[in-house]
Design a protein around this motif. Structure first.
Motif, short mmCIF file in Angstrom:
data_model
loop_
_atom_site.label_atom_id
_atom_site.label_comp_id
_atom_site.label_asym_id
_atom_site.label_seq_id
_atom_site.Cartn_x
_atom_site.Cartn_y
_atom_site.Cartn_z
N UNK A 1 0.75 -1.28 0.06
CA UNK A 1 0.04 -0.19 0.06
C UNK A 1 0.83 1.19 0.11
N UNK A 2 2.08 1.22 1.01
CA UNK A 2 2.84 2.33 0.86
C UNK A 2 3.45 2.41 -0.69
N UNK A 3 3.86 1.28 -1.12
CA UNK A 3 4.44 1.44 -2.66
C UNK A 3 3.38 2.07 -3.74
N UNK A 4 2.21 1.91 -3.32
CA UNK A 4 1.26 2.29 -4.26
C UNK A 4 1.37 3.94 -4.20
N UNK A 5 1.47 4.58 -3.17
CA UNK A 5 1.63 6.00 -3.01
C UNK A 5 2.94 6.38 -3.64
N UNK A 6 3.85 5.75 -3.72
CA UNK A 6 4.94 6.06 -4.65
C UNK A 6 4.77 6.00 -6.17
N UNK A 7 4.31 4.90 -6.45
CA UNK A 7 4.14 4.75 -7.99
C UNK A 7 2.81 5.16 -8.78
N UNK A 8 1.97 5.73 -7.89
CA UNK A 8 0.87 6.44 -8.33
C UNK A 8 -0.41 5.45 -8.60
N UNK A 9 -0.34 4.29 -8.24
CA UNK A 9 -1.45 3.43 -8.39
C UNK A 9 -2.51 3.67 -7.46
N UNK A 10 -2.18 4.17 -6.31
CA UNK A 10 -3.17 4.57 -5.01
C UNK A 10 -4.39 5.14 -5.70
N UNK A 11 -4.51 6.00 -6.70
CA UNK A 11 -5.72 6.71 -7.34
C UNK A 11 -6.40 5.57 -7.82
N UNK A 12 -6.03 4.70 -8.60
CA UNK A 12 -6.76 3.79 -9.06
C UNK A 12 -7.34 2.73 -8.19
N UNK A 13 -6.42 2.38 -7.17
CA UNK A 13 -6.98 1.32 -6.10
C UNK A 13 -8.12 2.11 -5.22
N UNK A 14 -7.81 3.17 -4.82
CA UNK A 14 -8.87 3.84 -4.09
C UNK A 14 -10.32 4.08 -4.65
N UNK A 15 -10.12 4.47 -5.90
CA UNK A 15 -11.28 4.59 -6.71
C UNK A 15 -12.05 3.46 -6.84
N UNK A 16 -11.21 2.11 -7.30
CA UNK A 16 -11.84 1.25 -7.69
C UNK A 16 -12.64 0.55 -6.32
N UNK A 17 -11.71 0.72 -5.06
CA UNK A 17 -12.34 0.39 -3.89
C UNK A 17 -13.81 0.99 -3.51
N UNK A 18 -13.64 2.36 -3.73
CA UNK A 18 -15.04 3.07 -3.66
C UNK A 18 -16.04 2.56 -4.41
N UNK A 19 -15.86 2.05 -5.87
CA UNK A 19 -16.74 1.62 -6.51
C UNK A 19 -17.34 0.18 -6.03
N UNK A 20 -16.30 -0.73 -5.81
CA UNK A 20 -16.71 -1.93 -5.45
C UNK A 20 -17.20 -2.21 -4.16
N UNK A 21 -16.98 -1.28 -3.33
CA UNK A 21 -17.30 -1.67 -1.96
C UNK A 21 -18.37 -0.58 -1.21
N UNK A 22 -18.87 0.07 -2.08
CA UNK A 22 -19.66 1.31 -1.67
C UNK A 22 -20.93 0.82 -0.83
N UNK A 23 -20.99 1.40 0.30
CA UNK A 23 -21.86 1.18 1.26
C UNK A 23 -21.66 0.09 2.38
N UNK A 24 -20.62 -0.55 2.20
CA UNK A 24 -20.28 -1.59 3.23
C UNK A 24 -19.72 -0.94 4.13
N UNK A 25 -20.08 -1.32 5.55
CA UNK A 25 -19.71 -0.60 6.93
C UNK A 25 -18.18 -0.77 6.93
#
Length: 555
Positions: free
Chosen positions: A436-460
């Protein structure tokens, strides 16, 4: 005990029985080998009960007992309470002949009923309080008797329920703690909460043996007893009952908490040697802090300084660190020693004089909303974020490791975070955080966070405010907040998630064209910065993260 069974809207009147059956099946499937013969028998007998009898048992289990009077029971979904109770008596789940002492009897009676029942013994005592009447009766009536022997049923029938210990054990095995109850089911039944799916099997279960379970229960009982007034002999007896050290993480943590509480009770009683011994057996705050204070009080300054130095180098949370820094000044002065501290970074402050803004009902808006509306513009939108935005980004980023199936972290299907979420070993147990730290360094964090928002929306999720973090806000935040800033913020959150999730600035203003932003803490007249807010502000200033404090006074 099963708590809070009041009927909820849009649920069948007997919804709680379905939930309780689910709990029983869950526990029996995963912990059958840990259950006693008595607990297995309870589950088997409950399964064979008629539906109405099941309803009555669960209803009674949600109320304070152990005596339950027939005239006090009324449930719309239980058509014939007497028939249901009869089956419970026949199967041994309710009793009519159990002997009760006077206090138990009195708990089921009103003061007028007590005066009627013991009219001769309490002659001339009508004005006395109920507890005074019981104390007077206790000198004469010391023998336990059944409800019928006490009352001759002049107040109707009463039943005794003695399954509380079994139900508490089943409850503990399901939830893994004593804080949650069956309302978790209701939240899901109503569609208010959806929960992440994770593996909970025999390998991942919280308790691995009956010994661990009984040690945990022993510690719960000790904690409850410590809530009352305890003499030193009682405290010594409690200390002797502490289970030996156990490798089980839940038991180890529970033991450390009880050690802290017991040690503090000894400390207040002036038993400093016993207090020090127990604090030394705890790895959780405030054990080290209290040991240092006791050492200082008894002139053991060198030992206190050595432990304080260790604490400063390896604090477990923000509060422990802050207290240690304060103690270091005082103890260092006594020893003629000092620990060098870098001066706190300067916090940028602005002072504004604003006119109060009113809402549609002519009520004054909060100072934060007044500032937000003053600053807001199409090219520089300003959002009331406080603890919601950055915490939500953090929860989306951390999601894969939060809900990774790790031994002992998930006890039941209604968790919004793993059991070790706020423990010092959370990061140690999850080497996947490195990716996860590496994703912040290589820029993948944006895609990862956006995908998680779409896939998990509404889950507590403990950290995510779904009603707040819209798709547009998420996109803007990821566009305007640099990865290096998110990394620094997430690092501090991970260090102490329990305390650092609060104290974040009130507002955040975005400058999309410049791909920039600033955070703003708003203080109205006579409002001061709190410790947790100051710690965040100093951290931001130290790392050149844009933040300002707006001090507002009204025109």
């Amino acid at each position: 005990m099963i708590n809070k069974l009041a009927a909820a809207p849009n649920l069948a009147p007997d919804y709680y029985v379905k939930n309780f059956r689910f709990l029983l099946e869950w526990v029996d499937e995963r912990y059958h080998d840990l259950l006693t013969a008595q607990e297995r028998n309870f589950i088997n007998v409950f399964r064979q009960l008629e539906h109405q009898a099941q309803c009555l048992l669960v209803r009674l289990s949600s109320r304070k007992g152990p005596l339950f009077r027939r005239d006090k029971l009324k449930y719309s979904e239980i058509i014939c309470i007497d028939k249901a109770a009869e089956q419970l008596v026949q199967t041994g789940l309710l009793h009519t002949d159990t002997a009760h002492d006077l206090p138990t009897l009195a708990a089921a009676l009103t003061k007028p009923e007590i005066l009627t029942l013991f009219a001769e013994a309490l002659s001339g005592q009508r004005q006395a309080r109920k507890n005074v009447l019981i104390e007077k009766l206790a000198t004469t009536f010391s023998t336990a008797r059944s409800w019928q022997q006490w009352t001759n049923n002049i107040f109707g029938t009463a039943w005794h329920l003695d399954n509380e210990a079994i139900i508490r054990t089943l409850h503990l095995l399901f939830f893994g703690n004593t804080n949650q109850d069956l309302t978790q089911f209701v939240l899901q039944d109503l569609g208010l909460f959806r929960y992440e799916r994770y593996i909970i099997d025999e390998k991942h279960r919280l308790f691995k043996s009956r010994v661990e379970l009984e040690q945990y229960q022993c510690l719960i009982n000790l904690r409850e007893q410590l809530n009352g007034d305890c003499s030193v002999p009682m405290l010594i007896e409690f200390a002797a009952q502490l289970p030996a050290y156990c490798d089980s993480e839940p038991v180890r943590r529970r033991r450390a908490k009880v050690c802290n509480k017991l040690a503090y009770a000894f400390e207040r009683a002036g038993e400093y040697a016993r207090a020090l011994e127990l604090y030394a057996q705890s790895h959780l705050p405030p054990a080290r802090e209290r040991r240092i204070r006791l050492m200082e009080k008894h002139g053991e300054l060198a030992q206190a300084w050595a432990l304080l130095t260790q604490l400063l180098e390896q604090p477990l949370d923000e509060q422990e660190l802050q207290i240690a820094q304060r103690m270091a000044k005082r103890i260092g002065k006594k020893l003629g020693t000092a620990i060098s501290h870098s001066p706190a970074a300067a916090i940028t402050s602005q002072y504004y004089e604003l006119r109060r803004l009113l809402d549609a009902e002519n009520k004054a808006l909060r100072v934060e909303e007044t500032v937000r509306l003053t600053l807001n513009s199409p090219s520089a939108p300003c959002v009331y974020a406080e603890n919601a935005l950055l915490s939500s980004l953090f929860g989306l980023w951390l999601w894969p490791e939060m809900f990774r199936s790790i031994e002992g972290t998930f006890a039941h299907p209604f968790q919004t975070a793993p059991l070790d979420m706020y423990q010092e070993n959370f990061v140690i147990n999850r080497p996947g955080i490195a990716a996860l730290w590496e994703s912040l360094e290589n820029g993948r964090y944006r895609t990862n966070i956006s995908n998680t928002w779409q896939e998990k929306y509404g889950i507590a999720n403990d950290f995510i405010h779904w009603s707040f973090i819209t798709a547009n806000l998420l996109e803007m935040a990821l566009h305007c907040i640099p990865a290096e800033h998110l990394k620094l913020i997430f690092k501090r959150l991970l260090f102490d998630m329990k305390n650092n999730r609060s104290g974040l600035p009130d507002l955040i203003q975005f400058f999309p064209e410049q791909q920039n932003y600033r955070m703003i803490e708003v203080k109205g007249p006579n409002d001061r910065l709190q410790d947790n807010q100051r710690r965040w502000l100093e951290y931001f200033a130290q790392h050149q993260i844009p933040v300002e404090v707006f001090y507002v006074r009204w025109k």
